[in-house]
Design an enzyme around this catalytic site. Structure first.
Site, PDB file in Angstrom:
ATOM      1  N   GLU A   1      63.660  35.809 -36.323  1.00  0.00           N
ATOM      2  CA  GLU A   1      63.187  37.180 -36.544  1.00  0.00           C
ATOM      3  C   GLU A   1      63.296  37.626 -38.002  1.00  0.00           C
ATOM      4  O   GLU A   1      64.047  38.551 -38.339  1.00  0.00           O
ATOM      5  CB  GLU A   1      63.945  38.154 -35.637  1.00  0.00           C
ATOM      6  CG  GLU A   1      63.757  37.874 -34.159  1.00  0.00           C
ATOM      7  CD  GLU A   1      64.420  38.903 -33.264  1.00  0.00           C
ATOM      8  OE1 GLU A   1      65.088  39.820 -33.781  1.00  0.00           O
ATOM      9  OE2 GLU A   1      64.273  38.802 -32.032  1.00  0.00           O
TER      10      GLU A   1
ATOM     11  N   GLU B   1      63.385  34.235 -26.847  1.00  0.00           N
ATOM     12  CA  GLU B   1      64.244  35.327 -26.378  1.00  0.00           C
ATOM     13  C   GLU B   1      63.421  36.298 -25.541  1.00  0.00           C
ATOM     14  O   GLU B   1      62.339  36.707 -25.937  1.00  0.00           O
ATOM     15  CB  GLU B   1      64.862  36.128 -27.533  1.00  0.00           C
ATOM     16  CG  GLU B   1      65.946  35.430 -28.301  1.00  0.00           C
ATOM     17  CD  GLU B   1      66.535  36.308 -29.404  1.00  0.00           C
ATOM     18  OE1 GLU B   1      66.586  37.552 -29.220  1.00  0.00           O
ATOM     19  OE2 GLU B   1      66.948  35.765 -30.444  1.00  0.00           O
TER      20      GLU B   1
END
Length: 449
Positions: free
Chosen positions: A166, A353
Site C-alpha cells: 500500500e 488483504e
C-alpha cells in the site's frame, strides 16, 4: 445451499505485518523504525499503545504457525522488518534478525505453508528517516540493497515476493494526513514520496530478475472504488479525480509507464511536482508477475471546492459499518476486480488483504463467536467468485488478519483476526470465523443460500 467452488490451485491464506505482531522492538540488535518512534510519541496512538510487544510473535511464531497448520491454511503473508535486518537501513546486516525470518520460512515450508513475503510494510528504519526518509531519492538505492539481501538469503524458498504494501498509505496517510508514521502533513512531499516508493518497487523487480530467481514478484496496492454521490457532472468529475488520486496514480505507472495525465495537470497547477528522471518510469514499469490487491470499502464522492487539494468530499458506501466505521459493500469488490482486469489486461490478481473489524469478545464458554465476520467473508468471497466467473484472473485470497494485532494509530482497539489475541496473556483463541474459513479452504469453496 449452493456451493461456489473456486478454480483448482486457488491460493488461500491469511496475512499479518511485522510491526503489528512481532514485538521484540529493540531485541537482538534490531534498529528503531519510524513506527517505533511514532508510537512512542505522546498522543499519536489510541490509548497510548505501542507495538513494543504486540502479539509477541517474535517469540511465539511457532505457535502461530501451528495454528495455521491446524486450520489448514495453505499460505501465509507476512512482512520483514527492514530495521530488524539492517538496523541502520543499509550496511551492517543484523544476523540474528535475518535468522528470525529464515527460521520462520523454514518452519512454514516444513508445515506445508507457502511463505508470501512483503519486503516493506511501512516500518522504515529511523536512521534513514533522519536523512529524509522516502522524500530523499537516495532511499531508492538503500531499498534496492535491502531487497537484494532478502533475495540472496531467502531467494526461491519464498515463492511470492511483494515489494511494497500500500504505497498510497505510506505516502499520503504518513506524509499528508499525518495519521501514520512519520506523521508529516505536506501534500507535495507526499507526491514526492509516492514517486520514490514506486521507483523503489521498480528497482526491486529489476534486482529480482537480474538475480535469476524463479519465484514470482509483485506489488500490493490498496484500491478503493469511488462512485459519484449524485448525477451532477461536478460529482462525476470528483469521483474520477478520487480514482486518479487513490488508484490510477499507482496503477498506471506500474502497468502503463506513466502517471495519469489529468492528475499531473491538476497537481502541477497547485504545487511543485516531483523530479522525474528519464529512466524512472521505465524502471517503475519493469513488469510484475501479479498484482496484490487490498480492498476494504468503497467511497461515494461529491465536489467540495473548500477541500485542498482534491476539492472533493468522500463518505462511506453501504448500509452497514464495521467497527472501523468502514462501509460493508461487497459488490464494490466485484466492480473493482472487473475494472482492474479491464485496465490491466492479462494481469494475475491476488487479493492480499480483505477483512473486517468487529467487537469480538470471549464468551463464558471460552469461545469467540463472530457471525458478522463470517457473513462479511461469505459475501465478499461470493463477489470474488462472481468476478472469476466473469473472466477476472483472481488467483488467490488472503484474509486480513490471521490474528488480532496492533492496528496502527488505532492501537489495540480494533480486532480483525480470525484468531483472538488476549493481549494480557498472549493467549490465542481460534474464532468461529477461523473455523469457517478453514472449511472454505478445505472445500476450495463456500456455501451460500
Amino acid at each position: 445451499m449452493t456451493r461456489l467452488t473456486f478454480p483448482k490451485g486457488f491460493l488461500w491464506g491469511t496475512a499479518t505485518a511485522a510491526y503489528q505482531i512481532e514485538g521484540g522492538w529493540s531485541e537482538d540488535g534490531k534498529g528503531e523504525s519510524i513506527w517505533d518512534r511514532f508510537a512512542h510519541s505522546p498522543g499519536r496512538i489510541a490509548e497510548g499503545s505501542t507495538g513494543d510487544i504486540a502479539c509477541d510473535s517474535y517469540h511465539r511464531y511457532a505457535e502461530d504457525v501451528r495454528i495455521m497448520k491446524e486450520l489448514g491454511f495453505p499460505a501465509y503473508r507476512f512482512s520483514i522488518s527492514w530495521p530488524r535486518v539492517l538496523p541502520d537501513g543499509r550496511g551492517r546486516v543484523n544476523t540474528k534478525g535475518l535468522d528470525y525470518y529464515k527460521g520462520l520460512v523454514d518452519l512454514l515450508l516444513k508445515s506445508d505453508i507457502l511463505p508470501v513475503v512483503t519486503a516493506y510494510h511501512w516500518d522504515l528504519p529511523q536512521k534513514l528517516q533522519d536523512k529524509g526518509g522516502w522524500a530523499n531519492r537516495d532511499i531508492t538505492d538503500c531499498y534496492e540493497e535491502y531487497v537484494q539481501i532478502l533475495f540472496k538469503e531467502l531467494g526461491d524458498r519464498v515463492p511470492y515476493w511483494i515489494t511494497l504494501n500500500e504505497p498510497w498509505v505510506s505516502a499520503f496517510i504518513g506524509h499528508w494526513q499525518g495519521v501514520h508514521a512519520p506523521g508529516m502533513r505536506d501534500f507535495p512531499t507526499a507526491l514526492l514520496v509516492s514517486h520514490h516508493l514506486l521507483l523503489s518497487h521498480g528497482k526491486a523487480v529489476q534486482a529480482h530478475r537480474s538475480m535469476g530467481l524463479k519465484s514470482k514478484i509483485g506489488i500490493t496496492l490498496v484500491l478503493t472504488p469511488g462512485y459519484a454521490a449524485s448525477q451532477q457532472p461536478e460529482d462525476a468529475l470528483a469521483a474520477q479525480r478520487y480514482d486518479g488520486f487513490c488508484n490510477r496514480w499507482f496503477l498506471e505507472p506500474v502497468f502503463k509507464g506513466a502517471y495519469p495525465v489529468e492528475m499531473w495537470d491538476w497537481y502541477s497547477r497547485r504545487m511543485p511536482m516531483p523530479d522525474i528522471r528519464p529512466a524512472d518510469l521505465s524502471t517503475i514499469s519493469s513488469g510484475v508477475d501479479f498484482l496484490g490487491l487490498n480492498n476494504y470499502f468503497a467511497h461515494q464522492l461529491q465536489e467540495d471546492p473548500s477541500r485542498f487539494p482534491l476539492e472533493l468530499r468522500e463518505s462511506p458506501v453501504g448500509e452497514y459499518r464495521t467497527e472501523m466505521g468502514w462501509g460493508i459493500n461487497p459488490e464494490a469488490i466485484f466492480d473493482l476486480l472487473v475494472r482492474v482486469q479491464r485496465d490491466c489486461p492479462g494481469t494475475d490478481i491476488i487479493i492480499t488483504e480483505n477483512g473486517a473489524s468487529f467487537r469480538d469478545m470471549i464468551s463464558s464458554f471460552g469461545k469467540v463467536e463472530d457471525p458478522l465476520r463470517i457473513n462479511y467473508l461469505r459475501t465478499y468471497l461470493t463477489q470474488v467468485h462472481r468476478a472469476i466467473e466473469a473472466g477476472v484472473r483472481v488467483k488467490g485470497y488472503f484474509v486480513w488478519a490471521l490474528m488480532d494485532n496492533f492496528e496502527w494509530a488505532h492501537g489495540f482497539s480494533q480486532r480483525f483476526g480470525l484468531v483472538y489475541t488476549e493481549y494480557s496473556t498472549q493467549r490465542r483463541i481460534i474464532k468461529d470465523s477461523g473455523r469457517w474459513y478453514s472449511e472454505a479452504v478445505r472445500n476450495n469453496g463456500i456455501d451460500i443460500n
